[in-house]
Design an enzyme around this catalytic site. Structure first.
Site, short mmCIF file in Angstrom:
data_model
loop_
_atom_site.label_atom_id
_atom_site.label_comp_id
_atom_site.label_asym_id
_atom_site.label_seq_id
_atom_site.Cartn_x
_atom_site.Cartn_y
_atom_site.Cartn_z
N ARG A 317 0.84 -1.21 0.00
CA ARG A 317 0.00 0.00 0.00
C ARG A 317 0.87 1.26 0.00
O ARG A 317 0.49 2.28 -0.60
CB ARG A 317 -0.95 0.00 1.20
N GLU A 721 -9.32 6.37 7.58
CA GLU A 721 -7.88 6.60 7.46
C GLU A 721 -7.46 7.89 6.76
O GLU A 721 -6.44 8.49 7.14
CB GLU A 721 -7.24 5.40 6.72
#
Length: 769
Positions: A317, A721
């Protein structure tokens, strides 16, 4: 009605308090450790921890511990009936023969009281053979101490960097971050009369906790039930790491026949559990004459600690977010996970995304003055344009939202005017300077591991019309349960007070995905809505016979059922439910949702791993004392894309909290290990957390309007997030203020975290430039 379409008078979109807010503030909310106090014959578990970062266990003597009053048993590897491992990669022995970090649990003492267990642990004698330890990420790179696979993200021809008009290179190291959730890791295990193992766990991933406990005990999953009532914070730290603690409690309960409670104190939690991954990057970038990125070459290293845990997907990621909001025609990025003798670093809010974004944002801020450009101009001219794709091949959807957010925030924050005011202030103040910066985010929403993008839910309607829902997501304070209540009430067309939510349990909703990746509302909301729609379609058939219309022409709203266009003919929802019961129509349903359109080749690092992108931007202003490097955050302006918000009050709270947590990571929270691998910052007295004094004096948060997201439950977008990365603007505002102590045209090197000490030394370098 489609997944994203909202009916008239929905409960979603209303600003309501968190469903447990009153319980939280009055201290009545129960957590895992509270549940143990209600049980008789409760045993407490306490670890024997290694004082060495890397050592072989030569002998383990527990006899003296068993003589301590109240001690019942000492758990060792000999007590494991199944697999002695708590990791999904089988590299985390529950009872190690070689300790891998300072604080590693060697064995666990069970006693009638926590104090007796502590005294028993002190009495255990362990003989070690100390081995060489690798502590820093730099030592790991030098010694080629790596774990997991090499990950490569590539597009175009990076050798074309040589043709760029401007070429720069550098290095950048960023620190990790302690989760510091209010509730430390906790588990409670007991065996019922049928031999079923019941686990209460503070876990973000009940199914994985269930699976790990089962294989440690040598059982099948159906013999273990895991419940998560609620967590006092998680932030990713309870996605993988609770499993071993639950397994220890389960072993103890299985062997003694008594319930076992395991709760780490703060020092144990900080020394035994993983943190946000520190990263180190080596980079080389080329720009054309106008400041457009021509090519980027990066070597990215993460400190994974002693085992893999989630380090590989975290690194993936990070690589996928090196671009942030910027198009890069040529890129070659190589990632490696370093193996060190520290706790196994793990998921943390953003899951590698913040580290990847921080690399490119640091690069742009360092290069902007060398290109003769303002940082905000360099950023905006590199934004993705329509039909452009990411380095991993996904076409970026809704690219127009980023410049829309950017221009709107520049205007509402009065950015240009404040820049002029700050320049005037700095000119007249030699030892006090101000800085301002604006930074963007583009964050991909979905699990990189495609299989996790699914969820289930169970919805039951009782004869009086009241509703009970259970879903696979866990509540850690983020407001997921609140949103699910609103989704269910909207889908069924009933008032919110008619819906109640039951705790997350693996025997109610199986095979759950972790509550992570900002996807819990998308996934579980889709599953809850699916279950509700199934029941509602059955009720529509019942109502249609009463109204003499087609089922498709029946409407449910505000607790009433009526034929479309004739609300005056409405009957109570409960009345239709009662009629359905007497006609033997099922009033419960299992819902399911899977995110469509995802595919990801993790080896080639190519595909469509994300359902959509979350966009946002923030402006931060700081004031810096040149004598000490101390600073204050004067003002923050945020504009965030959350689609059509399911619960605006919850979303704004998530944005504010996530931003402050990100600012803590980037400016305050400095994890330090000594040369022997001992964590020096193992309490709140030595590890600086954000407090009220670090909050911005002016904090303005707005949600982007007219931002409906098709294909997602009621048009919403994730929010968990993305706000963490909005805090990058604080760090860049500090850089801007530091530059004012020099000649404003030099590239400012700024460590991360940018603590007051780091800022002080950066000021000294700026003055000499």
């Amino acid at each position: 009605m489609s997944l994203s379409e909202r009916p008239a008078q929905p409960e979603v979109g209303k600003s309501i308090p968190h469903e447990s807010a009153a319980l939280h503030v009055t201290g009545q909310a129960l957590y895992t450790d509270d549940l143990g106090g209600r049980l008789q014959n409760l045993l407490h578990a306490y670890p024997v921890q290694s004082p060495h970062a890397h050592a072989k266990i030569l002998s383990l003597e527990v006899g003296a511990a068993l003589e301590v009053t109240g001690v019942v048993r000492v758990l060792t590897a000999a007590d494991v009936r199944g697999v002695n491992d708590a990791g999904v990669k089988h590299d985390e022995p529950l009872f190690p023969s070689v300790v891998q970090f300072v604080g590693h649990a060697v064995c666990w003492v069970l006693a009638d009281s926590l104090e007796a267990a502590r005294l028993g642990a002190d009495a255990v004698k362990v003989e070690y053979e100390v081995l060489d330890a690798i502590i820093t990420i730099q030592d790991a790179i030098r010694l080629e101490s790596f774990q997991g696979s090499v990950q490569v993200l590539s597009r175009g021809d990076v050798t074309q960097i040589q043709e760029a008009a401007h070429i720069f290179e550098g290095e950048f190291e960023m620190g990790g971050q302690e989760h510091f959730y209010l509730e430390t890791h906790a588990a409670l295990a007991q065996v019922d009369e049928a031999g079923q193992m019941m686990i209460q766990s503070s876990t973000q991933h009940p199914t994985e906790t269930q699976e790990i406990v089962a294989h440690v005990l040598g059982l099948q999953s159906h013999a273990v039930t895991v419940q998560c009532l609620r967590m006092g914070g998680g932030f990713g730290g309870k996605e993988m790491q609770p499993h071993g603690f639950a397994a220890i409690a389960a072993i103890g309960a299985s062997l003694t026949g008594r319930p076992v409670s395991l709760r780490l104190n703060r020092t144990q939690d900080m020394t035994m559990t993983g943190k946000r991954h520190p990263f180190f990057a080596k980079w080389r970038i080329g720009f054309d004459q106008t400041g457009l990125i021509h090519a980027l070459e990066v070597e990215l290293f993460s400190d994974g600690g002693y085992s893999l845990d989630l380090s590989e997907p975290v690194l993936a990621r990070a690589l996928c977010h090196l671009d942030n909001a910027y198009f890069m025609p040529n890129i070659h990025a190589v990632g490696r996970v370093c193996k060190t003798n520290k706790t196994s670093q793990t998921a943390f809010r953003g899951f590698g995304g913040p580290q990847g974004m921080l690399v490119i944002e640091d690069i742009l801020s360092r290069c902007a003055p060398l290109l003769g450009l303002k940082p905000e101009d360099l950023r905006s001219r590199n934004f993705y344009q329509p039909n452009q794709a990411t380095p991993y091949g996904q076409v970026v959807k809704d690219t127009e939202r980023m410049p829309k957010i950017w221009s709107a925030l520049l205007e509402t924050s009065q950015f240009k005017q404040r820049q002029l005011e700050i320049a005037a202030f700095n000119q007249h103040n030699q030892h006090l300077k101000r800085g301002i910066a604006i930074t963007p985010i583009k964050f991909g929403i979905s699990f990189n591991f495609t299989a996790y993008n699914q969820a289930g839910a169970l919805v039951m309607i009782y004869k009086d019309g009241s509703v009970l829902i259970t879903h696979g997501g866990t509540e850690m304070g983020q407001g997921l349960h609140t949103k699910m209540l609103q989704v269910a009430a909207t889908a069924l067309g009933v008032p919110l007070e008619m819906v109640r939510l039951a705790p997350t349990r693996t025997d109610k909703v199986p095979n759950t995905s972790a509550s992570a990746a900002s996807s819990s509302a998308d996934l579980n909301g889709g599953a809850v809505k699916d279950a509700c729609e199934q029941i509602k379609s059955r009720l529509a058939v019942i109502a249609s016979s009463r109204f003499f219309v087609n089922p498709a022409d029946v409407r449910f709203s505000s607790g009433q059922v009526f034929p479309v266009g004739y609300p005056a003919k409405s009957v109570p929802f409960a009345e239709i439910v009662s009629e359905a019961y007497y006609k033997r129509v099922s009033l419960f349903a299992s819902g399911f949702y899977r995110t469509e359109g995802l595919h990801w080749d993790r080896v080639a690092m190519f595909g469509n791993p994300f359902k959509y992108f979350s966009y946002g931007a923030s402006v931060s202003e700081v004031e810096i004392d040149g004598f000490s490097g101390a600073y204050k955050l004067s003002r923050v302006d945020i504009l965030q894309d959350v689609g059509d918000s399911l619960s605006p009050l919850i979303d704004i709270g998530q944005i504010e909290g996530g931003f402050v947590q990100g600012a803590g990571w980037l400016t305050l929270e400095d994890l330090r290990w000594d040369a022997k691998g001992r964590l020096s910052t193992q309490s709140a007295s030595t590890y600086k957390l954000p407090s009220l004094s670090e909050m911005p004096e002016v904090f303005k948060v707005a949600l982007l309007e007219q931002a409906h997201e098709s294909g997602v439950v009621y048009g919403s977008k994730a929010i968990g997030e993305p706000p963490v990365m909005l805090a990058i603007s604080v760090r860049e505002a500090l850089r801007d203020g530091i530059a004012a102590f020099g000649n404003n045209s030099s590239s400012v090197l700024l460590p991360s975290p940018a603590t007051p000490e780091a800022v002080f030394w950066a000021i000294q370098r700026a003055k000499q430039s």
